[in-house]
Design a protein around this motif. Sequence first.
Motif, PDB file in Angstrom:
ATOM      1  N   PRO A 240      25.515 -25.007  19.322  1.00  0.00           N
ATOM      2  CA  PRO A 240      25.413 -26.735  18.183  1.00  0.00           C
ATOM      3  C   PRO A 240      24.224 -26.327  16.725  1.00  0.00           C
ATOM      4  N   SER A 241      25.075 -27.067  15.508  1.00  0.00           N
ATOM      5  CA  SER A 241      23.952 -26.824  14.256  1.00  0.00           C
ATOM      6  C   SER A 241      24.363 -28.264  13.754  1.00  0.00           C
ATOM      7  N   LYS A 242      23.443 -28.744  13.030  1.00  0.00           N
ATOM      8  CA  LYS A 242      23.479 -29.825  11.764  1.00  0.00           C
ATOM      9  C   LYS A 242      24.239 -29.794  11.133  1.00  0.00           C
ATOM     10  N   LYS A 243      25.227 -28.185  10.485  1.00  0.00           N
ATOM     11  CA  LYS A 243      26.048 -28.581   9.935  1.00  0.00           C
ATOM     12  C   LYS A 243      26.918 -28.039  10.317  1.00  0.00           C
ATOM     13  N   LEU A 244      28.501 -28.815   9.701  1.00  0.00           N
ATOM     14  CA  LEU A 244      29.651 -28.232  10.085  1.00  0.00           C
ATOM     15  C   LEU A 244      30.107 -27.015  10.781  1.00  0.00           C
ATOM     16  N   GLN A 245      30.021 -25.723  11.150  1.00  0.00           N
ATOM     17  CA  GLN A 245      30.525 -24.547  11.598  1.00  0.00           C
ATOM     18  C   GLN A 245      31.626 -23.946  11.532  1.00  0.00           C
ATOM     19  N   GLU A 246      32.022 -22.954  11.011  1.00  0.00           N
ATOM     20  CA  GLU A 246      32.988 -22.163  10.700  1.00  0.00           C
ATOM     21  C   GLU A 246      33.605 -21.396  11.902  1.00  0.00           C
ATOM     22  N   LEU A 247      34.323 -20.878  12.523  1.00  0.00           N
ATOM     23  CA  LEU A 247      34.939 -19.927  13.673  1.00  0.00           C
ATOM     24  C   LEU A 247      34.373 -18.073  12.764  1.00  0.00           C
ATOM     25  N   SER A 248      33.825 -17.778  13.158  1.00  0.00           N
ATOM     26  CA  SER A 248      33.625 -16.095  12.159  1.00  0.00           C
ATOM     27  C   SER A 248      35.084 -15.728  12.062  1.00  0.00           C
ATOM     28  N   ASN A 249      34.599 -14.152  11.142  1.00  0.00           N
ATOM     29  CA  ASN A 249      36.661 -13.370  11.361  1.00  0.00           C
ATOM     30  C   ASN A 249      36.677 -12.551  11.967  1.00  0.00           C
ATOM     31  N   GLU A 250      35.686 -12.591  13.167  1.00  0.00           N
ATOM     32  CA  GLU A 250      35.592 -11.526  13.821  1.00  0.00           C
ATOM     33  C   GLU A 250      36.016 -11.956  14.808  1.00  0.00           C
ATOM     34  N   LEU A 251      35.855 -13.424  15.375  1.00  0.00           N
ATOM     35  CA  LEU A 251      36.101 -14.270  16.591  1.00  0.00           C
ATOM     36  C   LEU A 251      37.723 -14.939  16.078  1.00  0.00           C
ATOM     37  N   TYR A 252      37.967 -14.902  14.904  1.00  0.00           N
ATOM     38  CA  TYR A 252      39.294 -15.677  14.271  1.00  0.00           C
ATOM     39  C   TYR A 252      40.101 -14.364  14.878  1.00  0.00           C
ATOM     40  N   THR A 253      40.143 -13.157  13.951  1.00  0.00           N
ATOM     41  CA  THR A 253      40.696 -11.868  14.278  1.00  0.00           C
ATOM     42  C   THR A 253      40.869 -11.398  16.050  1.00  0.00           C
ATOM     43  N   LEU A 254      40.251 -11.756  16.486  1.00  0.00           N
ATOM     44  CA  LEU A 254      40.152 -11.790  18.299  1.00  0.00           C
ATOM     45  C   LEU A 254      40.790 -12.440  18.562  1.00  0.00           C
ATOM     46  N   ILE A 255      40.626 -13.427  18.241  1.00  0.00           N
ATOM     47  CA  ILE A 255      41.837 -14.811  18.949  1.00  0.00           C
ATOM     48  C   ILE A 255      43.171 -14.624  18.774  1.00  0.00           C
ATOM     49  N   THR A 256      43.578 -14.809  17.672  1.00  0.00           N
ATOM     50  CA  THR A 256      44.773 -14.200  17.292  1.00  0.00           C
ATOM     51  C   THR A 256      46.059 -12.933  17.248  1.00  0.00           C
ATOM     52  N   THR A 257      44.587 -12.369  17.408  1.00  0.00           N
ATOM     53  CA  THR A 257      45.537 -10.722  17.793  1.00  0.00           C
ATOM     54  C   THR A 257      46.058 -10.694  19.210  1.00  0.00           C
ATOM     55  N   GLU A 258      44.615 -11.386  20.313  1.00  0.00           N
ATOM     56  CA  GLU A 258      44.704 -11.664  21.603  1.00  0.00           C
ATOM     57  C   GLU A 258      45.777 -12.802  22.179  1.00  0.00           C
ATOM     58  N   HIS A 259      46.470 -13.374  21.436  1.00  0.00           N
ATOM     59  CA  HIS A 259      47.257 -14.023  21.963  1.00  0.00           C
ATOM     60  C   HIS A 259      48.512 -13.560  21.836  1.00  0.00           C
ATOM     61  N   LYS A 260      48.438 -12.922  20.555  1.00  0.00           N
ATOM     62  CA  LYS A 260      50.243 -12.354  20.429  1.00  0.00           C
ATOM     63  C   LYS A 260      50.483 -11.826  21.237  1.00  0.00           C
ATOM     64  N   TYR A 261      49.067 -11.247  22.451  1.00  0.00           N
ATOM     65  CA  TYR A 261      49.618 -10.070  23.877  1.00  0.00           C
ATOM     66  C   TYR A 261      48.847 -10.992  25.147  1.00  0.00           C
ATOM     67  N   GLU A 262      49.573 -11.736  24.822  1.00  0.00           N
ATOM     68  CA  GLU A 262      49.050 -12.523  26.248  1.00  0.00           C
ATOM     69  C   GLU A 262      50.646 -11.755  27.379  1.00  0.00           C
TER      70      GLU A 262
END
Length: 262
Positions: A240-262
Amino acid sequence: MNNTLSIKQQLRQIIENKQIYPVYQLIVSLKNGKILGYEALSRISLDACSFNVEEMFNYAKEFHCLWNLEYICRKKAIKEVKNQIGKKKLFLNVDPNILNDERFQAGMTLSYLKRYNISPDNIVFEICERTNIQSVSPFQNVVNHYEKQNYEIAIDDFGKGYADFNRIFFLHPKYVKIDISLISNIHNDPVKYSFVEGLAKFCHSEKICLIAEGIETKEELVHLIRLGVDYGQGYLLGKPSKKLQELSNELYTLITTEHKYE
């Protein structure tokens, strides 16, 4: 008695002086890594306060000032993200028994939201678990009333307390948020794994989006992706943050890569 008076005094001071500020935690798609929206959470700015946020809401209910407290939290949460939220969702925690309150309805009108450049399409009322729903049938009518105005409904803390299948059956919400107790260490717990797997299949068949709360490790994240859970929220994805945050590049890559092989 003195302790009770002290708590009441602190609570009164918080409400009267609006000593609360919002923080936002991102909610991310576990299919493509895009941000669905943010849950607005509240923090206390009163110095040396003797209770935490969860206790604060419990005390507010006990001392019959929950409406006043929630109103301040909600108004600040909306105001702080004006011109920032775009087309993303803003999840607002709401006690189920105040949805029908005329003051709540007046505070969530289209004109009120337009003042902050927000549309009802952006708002998700997150039905929190603090109290049981007092009367089911009238509550269904209230929910239908808001849905017709393009607000969406989420059930919070599924698997904890009142947030059980009954709420899903009679509300048929847009979102169901799985409590952290069912997510923590899910990759090492066959019972949790099977339960969430079944819940995901049920929600998909009913066109309900499933959100996993409390994701804290990459192992939990990977297994939730494999189970077909739609969205995730938790310290791993963003605190939780006072500012609206973005997802890190590392986790974005993990999600999109893993989803291909689910």
